[in-house]
Design a protein around this motif. Structure first.
Motif, PDB file in Angstrom:
ATOM      1  N   LYS A   1       0.809  -1.214   0.000  1.00  0.00           N
ATOM      2  CA  LYS A   1       0.000   0.000   0.000  1.00  0.00           C
ATOM      3  C   LYS A   1       0.846   1.269   0.000  1.00  0.00           C
TER       4      LYS A   1
ATOM      5  N   THR B   1      -3.808   5.010   2.305  1.00  0.00           N
ATOM      6  CA  THR B   1      -4.911   4.062   2.495  1.00  0.00           C
ATOM      7  C   THR B   1      -5.241   3.988   3.976  1.00  0.00           C
TER       8      THR B   1
ATOM      9  N   GLY C   1      -7.651  -0.450   3.314  1.00  0.00           N
ATOM     10  CA  GLY C   1      -7.766  -0.107   1.906  1.00  0.00           C
ATOM     11  C   GLY C   1      -9.121   0.422   1.482  1.00  0.00           C
TER      12      GLY C   1
ATOM     13  N   LYS D   1      -9.033   5.554   0.238  1.00  0.00           N
ATOM     14  CA  LYS D   1      -7.796   5.750  -0.524  1.00  0.00           C
ATOM     15  C   LYS D   1      -7.675   7.194  -1.000  1.00  0.00           C
TER      16      LYS D   1
END
Length: 236
Positions: A11, A33, A37, A40
């Motif tokens: 990420k 993030t 996730g 974002k």
């Protein structure tokens, strides 16, 4: 050092092979993030700030006897690192209750804990990074034995014992943070990943202002300014 093939993308960073089998290049991304996730965004310059902050902290920890994968900062967004096999345990160190600890256990937000709490999360995005106990770690074969779990806890507490007074002197409360460890070419467990406002919570000692990724998680704005302030305090 030549950057070659992409071998991993997470990420916050990309890892590239080099012309040395024992070294990799980490590229720090500007991506943001949160909530595994689900949220974002992108903040220009964030990756460079995390690279510079991590560089200073890895160097400071090395002077205090904590070995890590850090070799050198190559440029604003690239760090040369020893190649390690990451242990899939996120080691969470908590000095003050906030975030998931307060949410899950009802401990008042901001309560100073009576002792430093060390927790394990499973480094597995698909499962949402669930909590682990020692038996889980052994069943999943994330470590070889209980002694290695004790070693991870001891290393995390050592890092905390160095970082907490260091940041206090910079006017910052080290609330909690996440560490990752890996095995080097000789099988030795060393500190890896990064140490930055992306995986640490910093509160200003005087105002309580949040100086970390919670500014993104909670929609407070001013993330880059906060990260710049953390770097400026580290650099003095």
């Amino acid at each position: 050092m030549e950057k070659r093939d992409l071998i991993y993308e997470g990420k916050a960073k990309r890892l590239f092979s080099t012309d040395d089998a024992n070294l990799v290049i980490a590229e720090f991304k500007d991506d943001l993030t949160a909530f595994n996730g689900a949220k974002k965004d992108n903040e220009s310059g964030k990756g460079a700030l995390n690279n510079k902050i991590s560089t200073e902290l890895f160097k400071m920890l090395a002077k205090n006897g904590v070995e890590s994968h850090f070799v050198e900062m190559l440029d604003d967004t690239h760090m040369l690192c020893k190649k390690v096999d990451i242990i899939l345990i996120e080691v969470i160190v908590r000095n003050i209750a906030t975030g998931s600890l307060s949410k899950n256990l009802g401990i008042p937000d901001g309560k100073v804990l009576p002792f430093t709490l060390v927790e394990f999360d499973y480094k597995n995005d698909a499962l949402g990074d669930p909590k682990l106990n020692d038996q889980h770690c052994l069943i999943l074969e994330l470590v070889k034995n209980e002694a290695e779990l004790d070693q991870l806890r001891a290393m995390a507490r050592e890092v905390n014992s160095i970082l907490r007074p260091y940041f206090h002197d910079k006017g910052l409360n080290l609330v909690d943070f996440k560490l990752e460890f890996g095995r080097d070419k000789d099988g030795k467990i060393i500190l890896a990943d990064e140490i930055s406002p992306d995986n640490c919570r910093f509160w200003d000692l005087e105002t309580g202002e949040k100086m970390d990724k919670d500014r993104f998680r909670q929609g407070l704005g001013g993330l880059k300014v906060a990260y710049e302030e953390v770097l400026n305090r580290i650099l003095g």
